[in-house]
Design a protein around this motif. Structure first.
Motif, short mmCIF file in Angstrom:
data_model
loop_
_atom_site.label_atom_id
_atom_site.label_comp_id
_atom_site.label_asym_id
_atom_site.label_seq_id
_atom_site.Cartn_x
_atom_site.Cartn_y
_atom_site.Cartn_z
N ILE A 4 0.83 -1.20 0.00
CA ILE A 4 0.00 0.00 0.00
C ILE A 4 0.87 1.25 0.00
CG2 ILE A 4 -1.66 1.34 1.36
CD1 ILE A 4 -2.76 -1.43 2.33
N LEU A 5 1.90 1.26 0.85
CA LEU A 5 2.78 2.42 0.95
C LEU A 5 3.48 2.72 -0.37
CD1 LEU A 5 4.12 4.63 2.68
CD2 LEU A 5 5.90 2.95 3.25
N ILE A 6 4.03 1.70 -1.00
CA ILE A 6 4.77 1.91 -2.25
C ILE A 6 3.84 2.43 -3.34
CG2 ILE A 6 5.99 0.71 -4.13
CD1 ILE A 6 7.25 -1.05 -1.83
N SER A 7 2.66 1.81 -3.48
CA SER A 7 1.74 2.30 -4.50
C SER A 7 1.29 3.72 -4.18
CB SER A 7 0.53 1.36 -4.63
OG SER A 7 -0.27 1.38 -3.47
N HIS A 8 1.10 4.02 -2.92
CA HIS A 8 0.70 5.37 -2.51
C HIS A 8 1.77 6.40 -2.88
CE1 HIS A 8 -0.81 8.66 -0.05
NE2 HIS A 8 0.40 8.75 0.47
N VAL A 9 3.02 6.10 -2.54
CA VAL A 9 4.11 7.05 -2.80
C VAL A 9 4.31 7.27 -4.30
CG1 VAL A 9 6.62 7.36 -2.58
CG2 VAL A 9 5.28 6.62 -0.60
N VAL A 10 4.31 6.19 -5.07
CA VAL A 10 4.51 6.31 -6.52
C VAL A 10 3.39 7.13 -7.14
CG1 VAL A 10 4.54 5.01 -8.68
CG2 VAL A 10 5.92 4.23 -6.74
#
Length: 141
Positions: A79-85
């Motif tokens: 979730i964090l990686i998709s959010h940041v990208v």
């Protein structure tokens, strides 16, 4: 642990952004252009406040370590990686979508908004999910 209110403010700003985006979509679907414009500019302002608050918080406190273990750990980081990208990608998308609307190029505005809107919603929602996972479900000690 820090006692900053900024993470809580950031989550509230994400909720406000989400709410304004949904209201803006509702209004444009009913051809209420002025209300749509007000909501979308409000979402932009709230998101701008979020970005300022986010930078201030992280410049003072750095990153928060996620304390969850087991299956929730890879879920959180996905979730964090998709959010940041997508948060990085949404900035130019919002800028171009806004420029097209303000310039009266509504055909191209609508075409790009079909991508910008759901991505912006996703970024707002996942921002709240990341907050909940970091500060509520697995709080720092």
């Amino acid at each position: 642990m820090n006692d900053s209110v900024l993470p809580h403010l950031n989550a509230a700003l994400n909720v406000a952004s989400f709410t304004l985006l949904v209201a803006g979509f509702y209004f444009i679907s009913r051809r209420r252009v002025r209300a749509h414009r007000a909501c979308m500019l409000g979402a932009l302002a709230v998101t701008g406040l979020f970005l300022v608050s986010y930078v201030v918080y992280h410049s003072q406190y750095g990153s928060m370590r996620f304390r969850g273990q087991g299956f929730v750990r890879p879920l959180y980081f996905s979730i964090l990686i998709s959010h940041v990208v997508l948060a990085a990608a949404i900035v130019p998308l919002v800028a171009v979508t806004l420029r097209r609307a303000l310039g009266g190029d509504f055909r191209r505005h609508r075409r790009l908004a079909r991508w910008t809107y759901p991505l912006w919603l996703y970024v707002s929602v996942t921002g709240v999910v990341v907050y909940l996972m970091l500060y509520r479900f697995y709080p720092p000690r």
